[in-house]
Scaffold this motif. Structure first.
Motif, short mmCIF file in Angstrom:
data_model
loop_
_atom_site.label_atom_id
_atom_site.label_comp_id
_atom_site.label_asym_id
_atom_site.label_seq_id
_atom_site.Cartn_x
_atom_site.Cartn_y
_atom_site.Cartn_z
N CYS A 93 -6.71 3.72 -25.76
CA CYS A 93 -5.36 3.98 -25.26
C CYS A 93 -4.68 4.97 -26.19
CB CYS A 93 -4.55 2.69 -25.15
SG CYS A 93 -4.02 1.98 -26.72
N PRO A 94 -3.60 5.62 -25.75
CA PRO A 94 -2.85 6.50 -26.66
C PRO A 94 -2.33 5.70 -27.85
CG PRO A 94 -2.18 6.85 -24.37
CD PRO A 94 -3.03 5.62 -24.38
N ASP A 95 -2.38 6.29 -29.03
CA ASP A 95 -1.96 5.59 -30.24
C ASP A 95 -0.51 5.14 -30.16
OD1 ASP A 95 -2.37 4.70 -33.01
OD2 ASP A 95 -1.04 6.36 -33.54
N ASP A 96 0.34 5.91 -29.49
CA ASP A 96 1.76 5.55 -29.37
C ASP A 96 1.97 4.26 -28.58
OD1 ASP A 96 2.72 7.61 -30.87
OD2 ASP A 96 3.24 8.90 -29.18
N PHE A 97 0.94 3.85 -27.83
CA PHE A 97 1.08 2.65 -27.00
C PHE A 97 0.15 1.52 -27.47
CE2 PHE A 97 2.66 6.15 -24.53
CZ PHE A 97 3.81 5.63 -23.95
N TYR A 98 -0.23 1.61 -28.73
CA TYR A 98 -1.07 0.56 -29.32
C TYR A 98 -0.28 -0.09 -30.45
CZ TYR A 98 -5.23 -1.73 -31.22
OH TYR A 98 -6.15 -2.66 -31.64
N TRP A 99 -0.04 -1.37 -30.32
CA TRP A 99 0.81 -2.08 -31.28
C TRP A 99 0.09 -3.32 -31.80
CZ3 TRP A 99 5.37 -5.74 -29.92
CH2 TRP A 99 6.08 -6.08 -31.09
N TRP A 100 -0.28 -3.28 -33.08
CA TRP A 100 -0.84 -4.46 -33.72
C TRP A 100 0.26 -5.11 -34.53
CZ3 TRP A 100 -5.18 -5.84 -31.65
CH2 TRP A 100 -5.77 -7.02 -32.11
N LEU A 101 0.57 -6.36 -34.21
CA LEU A 101 1.72 -7.01 -34.82
C LEU A 101 1.47 -7.28 -36.30
CD1 LEU A 101 1.96 -7.56 -31.67
CD2 LEU A 101 3.31 -9.55 -32.30
N ASP A 102 2.42 -6.93 -37.13
CA ASP A 102 2.31 -7.23 -38.56
C ASP A 102 2.26 -8.74 -38.78
OD1 ASP A 102 2.38 -4.57 -39.27
OD2 ASP A 102 4.56 -4.53 -39.43
N GLU A 103 2.96 -9.47 -37.94
CA GLU A 103 2.97 -10.93 -38.02
C GLU A 103 2.73 -11.48 -36.62
OE1 GLU A 103 6.08 -14.56 -39.09
OE2 GLU A 103 6.49 -12.51 -39.77
N PRO A 104 1.60 -12.19 -36.39
CA PRO A 104 1.34 -12.74 -35.06
C PRO A 104 2.49 -13.61 -34.57
CG PRO A 104 -0.58 -12.98 -36.47
CD PRO A 104 0.54 -12.53 -37.36
N VAL A 105 2.71 -13.59 -33.26
CA VAL A 105 3.81 -14.33 -32.65
C VAL A 105 3.27 -15.57 -31.93
CG1 VAL A 105 5.60 -14.28 -30.87
CG2 VAL A 105 5.27 -12.31 -32.38
N THR A 106 3.71 -16.75 -32.37
CA THR A 106 3.29 -17.98 -31.71
C THR A 106 3.96 -18.08 -30.36
OG1 THR A 106 2.98 -19.09 -33.84
CG2 THR A 106 3.23 -20.50 -31.89
N LEU A 107 3.16 -18.31 -29.33
CA LEU A 107 3.64 -18.30 -27.95
C LEU A 107 3.89 -19.71 -27.43
CD1 LEU A 107 1.11 -15.65 -26.60
CD2 LEU A 107 3.50 -15.25 -27.22
N ASP A 108 4.86 -19.83 -26.55
CA ASP A 108 5.11 -21.07 -25.81
C ASP A 108 4.62 -20.83 -24.38
OD1 ASP A 108 5.98 -23.29 -24.49
OD2 ASP A 108 8.11 -23.00 -24.89
N PRO A 109 3.41 -21.26 -24.07
CA PRO A 109 2.84 -20.95 -22.75
C PRO A 109 3.72 -21.37 -21.58
CG PRO A 109 1.15 -21.82 -24.21
CD PRO A 109 2.46 -21.99 -24.91
N ARG A 110 4.43 -22.47 -21.70
CA ARG A 110 5.23 -22.95 -20.57
C ARG A 110 6.35 -21.98 -20.21
NH1 ARG A 110 3.73 -27.69 -18.67
NH2 ARG A 110 2.71 -29.23 -20.02
#
Length: 365
Positions: free
Chosen positions: A156-173
């Motif tokens: 993908c274009p580099d401008d649209f690739y985002w690796w999070l510095d800190e993973p985000v815990t998700l609430d699936p519900r």
């Protein structure tokens, strides 16, 4: 049309720069002691072609997903399950999948261009990898060389690739209404636009930088119609060329980002700053532009959706001073309802020749 995917990947504790030695319970990482996605955040996965920057990355396969039909319009939300939580670790937008057989040659070329064969030492340095291979480095190298081409199975274009510095815990519900998100490496979940937006909105406000804004914007204005036949990706031309063409043709990707910068993120006419309804319009139409003109931000206006439709159909145009000219096909009632005419906020000397073409060849005057 846009395809939104939640894709589980193997958990890594080294920010996905090198394999970290986490012990997997299933799939390729269990059998081999590492996963190809463990380099997804490595600087070595940056590919530069024609002065443009792209990111290559890996997930396990997507089976029958319509990757070719959505080349350049696929958004992948990479999630990892570990220690009783599920986290968002990376997002890729405007991506193209390279996992099908007819992309093998392109995968091999990317491996060569980025010298990915050198990554073997990162994997062999992991104690669990040596354990899985019973310290047989020769067997490891045979498997490594056989599977190496699978590492770059997305781009993908580099401008649209985002690796999070800190993973985000998700609430699936709150995202899907279910107790858990899919966790199997070999499967995926297709998301609708609203669910994908909730996934991105799960990122806390203090982590929402420019990449978050760019991805959010790209998702909201992503196309809903299929690719044109001549844009279909079949492996016969470089994928980087396809990504550039597909996104520029639809007013997406770098072309749109350049227009957002040029016009300060606001409509070229009204000053409206709501990105969700702004469209990147070519002044000289795509079909009659040269390759250079198709990518030239001076050949573009950032217009609200209603003005974009009028401009595209030649029902409005602008003179060299930016004053709006209106087709006789737009009666007084329509003009009043649309609060028109209104002028461009400015006209650069580079924009003027394109406006001249639009007045002479597109405008229904």
């Amino acid at each position: 049309m846009a395809l939104f995917i939640q894709k589980p990947i193997f958990w890594n504790t080294s920010n996905y720069v090198v394999p970290s030695g986490v012990v997997a319970t299933s799939g390729y990482p269990k059998d081999k002691g590492y996963g190809h996605e463990e380099w997804n955040n490595s600087p070595q996965m940056l590919l530069v072609r024609g002065g443009l920057r792209y990111r290559v990355f890996h997930t396990e396969g997507l089976g029958s997903a319509p990757l070719d039909d959505n080349a350049g319009q696929t958004f992948i939300f990479m999630t990892a399950s570990h220690d009783g939580v599920q986290q968002l670790v990376g997002v890729a937008g405007n991506a193209a999948g390279l996992s099908l057989d007819h992309y093998r040659e392109q995968r091999d070329q990317i491996v060569e261009d980025l010298s990915l064969h050198k990554l073997w030492a990162d994997a062999w340095a992991v104690a669990n990898v040596q354990k899985q291979y019973q310290n047989d480095q020769k067997q490891f190298m045979r498997d490594w060389k056989r599977d190496l081409h699978w590492i770059p199975n997305w781009i993908c274009p580099d401008d649209f690739y985002w690796w999070l510095d800190e993973p985000v815990t998700l609430d699936p519900r709150t995202i899907t209404g279910k107790a858990r998100l899919l966790g199997m490496f070999g499967s995926y979940t297709e998301l609708n636009t609203a669910t994908a937006a909730r996934m991105l909105d799960a990122v806390p406000a203090n982590q929402r930088g420019e990449k978050w804004k760019r991805l959010s914007d790209a998702m909201q204005c992503a196309p809903t119609e299929p690719l044109a036949t001549d844009d279909k990706f079949d492996g016969s031309e470089p994928v980087t060329s396809v990504l550039t063409r597909v996104n520029a043709r639809r007013g997406q990707g770098q072309f749109r980002e350049d227009l957002i910068r040029l016009w300060g993120g606001a409509c070229s006419v009204t000053g409206l700053e709501c990105r969700e309804v702004l469209r990147a319009s070519h002044v000289k139409p795509w079909a009659v532009s040269t390759h250079k003109q198709r990518l030239d931000s001076n050949n573009g206006l950032l217009l609200s959706a209603n003005l974009d439709a009028l401009f595209d159909k030649g029902l409005i145009t602008f003179d060299d001073a930016g004053r709006m000219q209106m087709s006789p096909r737009l009666g007084a009632k329509h003009r009043a309802a649309l609060d028109l005419p209104r002028s461009l906020r400015f006209v650069s000397k580079e924009l003027a020749p394109y406006l001249k073409f639009h007045r002479e060849k597109v405008f229904q005057g």
